[in-house]
Design an enzyme around this catalytic site. Structure first.
Site, PDB file in Angstrom:
ATOM      1  N   GLU A   1      89.275  22.187  -8.575  1.00 49.73           N
ATOM      2  CA  GLU A   1      89.492  23.323  -9.480  1.00 49.73           C
ATOM      3  C   GLU A   1      90.850  23.980  -9.234  1.00 49.73           C
ATOM      4  OE1 GLU A   1      87.662  22.953 -11.822  1.00 49.73           O
ATOM      5  OE2 GLU A   1      86.077  24.442 -11.866  1.00 49.73           O
TER       6      GLU A   1
ATOM      7  N   THR B   1      93.295  27.328 -18.453  1.00 49.09           N
ATOM      8  CA  THR B   1      92.668  28.326 -17.572  1.00 49.09           C
ATOM      9  C   THR B   1      93.748  29.144 -16.856  1.00 49.09           C
ATOM     10  OG1 THR B   1      90.740  26.952 -17.280  1.00 49.09           O
ATOM     11  CG2 THR B   1      91.068  28.641 -15.634  1.00 49.09           C
TER      12      THR B   1
HETATM   13  N1  HSE Z   1      85.976  31.826 -13.694  1.00 43.05           N
HETATM   14  C1  HSE Z   1      86.967  30.924 -14.201  1.00 43.05           C
HETATM   15  C2  HSE Z   1      87.894  31.692 -15.132  1.00 43.05           C
HETATM   16  C3  HSE Z   1      86.277  29.829 -14.949  1.00 43.05           C
HETATM   17  O1  HSE Z   1      87.399  32.346 -16.035  1.00 43.05           O
HETATM   18  O2  HSE Z   1      89.099  31.660 -14.985  1.00 43.05           O
HETATM   19  C4  HSE Z   1      87.192  28.845 -15.571  1.00 43.05           C
HETATM   20  O3  HSE Z   1      86.405  27.809 -16.152  1.00 43.05           O
END
Ligand code: HSE
Length: 315
Positions: A134, A187
């Site tokens: 991630e 993101t």
């Molecule tokens: N919590 C993360 C964000 C999830 O919102 O940036 C990304 O899939």
């Protein structure tokens, strides 16, 4: 055991008020992963079906998560130097969709490798390795997609340092409708636009909602779940990136959805409903709102996946 076939689920992170801490796993869509153990050291991605992903291994989440796993494995078992892995990915979860495509790849490979090597690591350790994937995908090692992908159900990250994650109870009539508008939202960009400081008044609303959402899940109180699905911190900013977001939300709630919000960092939007029947009607409304827009989209209706990532076949 030489190889394993794995199904790794899509996930919805940031369950409305639970930015970076609450996520859930879906039954559908899911990726398929073939992972083979090899005597040739190193990790090789042999094939990726369904999409194009970075060829540079340092930018590929499956590679990075598995490399992290292998490094920790070889630190733990010093005479296991001759291990390698071959990966084949069938991506049914579109990268950049906001329903945990990178998490599915990362969670799937570390889960599969753990089985192939006799389960040396716990779920929390696997989540930690998958979070490194991630980090590559979004610049931040958040766990609200990889945790439900590995543990299944609805998960809560109580703390990142140290990593403390718990699986919550899920009422069995809870269903999820998803619309994935096919626009690109990175993101990293969706995190960049967020404010680093929040108002005390907003924080009070948000932590009230998070506590009540958890209580609603345990008490199977759909009314309380519905009232708690409110995000006053992240959604007002990120919703600007998603066409017809508020119309979508309003019309889905009018037809009976409990509530919902942006799935992960978007562009997908999720809605929770009580029962299959309403969830399907909500998905129809999503189609209705989006069909006049000049945006391609896909919709899904899914129950909550209680198992998370699963192996399907030993190869
Ligand atoms: N919590 C993360 C964000 C999830 O919102 O940036 C990304 O899939």
């Amino acid at each position: 055991m030489k190889g394993i076939k794995i199904f790794s689920p899509a996930t919805v992170a940031n369950l409305a008020c639970g930015f970076d801490v609450i996520g859930l796993a879906l039954d559908f869509p899911k990726d398929e992963i073939f992972l083979y153990k090899s005597n040739k050291p190193g990790i090789r991605i042999n094939k990726i079906h369904g999409t194009s992903l970075p060829n540079d291994p340092k930018k590929n989440v499956a590679f990075v998560a598995l490399q992290f796993f292998l490094k920790k494995f070889q630190q733990k078992f010093e005479n296991e130097k001759k291990i390698g892995f071959e990966i084949e990915l069938i991506k049914n979860i579109h990268p950049g969709s906001g329903i945990g495509s990178s998490a599915a790849s990362a969670a799937g490979v570390v889960y599969g490798a753990n089985i192939l090597l006799g389960n040396p690591f716990t779920n929390i350790q696997l989540i930690r390795f998958a979070m490194e994937g991630e980090r590559v995908a979004s610049g931040t090692a958040h766990a609200d997609n990889v945790a439900p992908a590995i543990m299944g159900g609805v998960t809560l990250v109580r703390s990142y340092k140290p990593l403390d994650i718990t699986k919550l109870h899920t009422p069995n009539k809870l269903w999820v409708s998803i619309i994935h508008p096919q626009i690109e939202i990175k993101t990293s960009d969706a995190r960049e636009i967020l404010k680093q400081k929040i108002l005390m008044t907003d924080a009070i609303i948000q932590w009230g909602n998070i506590g009540a959402l958890v209580a609603g899940l345990y008490q199977e109180d759909y009314g309380l779940i519905s009232r708690s699905l409110e995000d006053v911190i992240v959604e007002p900013i990120r919703s600007m990136l998603i066409p017809a977001f508020y119309e979508l939300k309003m019309k889905c709630k009018e037809i009976g959805a409990l509530g919902g919000g942006i799935s992960g960092s978007g562009p997908s939007v999720f809605m929770l409903s009580k029962g299959t029947h309403i969830a399907k009607k909500v998905t129809e409304v999503m189609n209705h709102v989006y069909s006049p827009l000049k945006v391609d989209y896909k919709t899904y209706t899914s129950p909550i996946n209680q198992q998370g990532v699963q192996w399907a076949k030993i190869l």
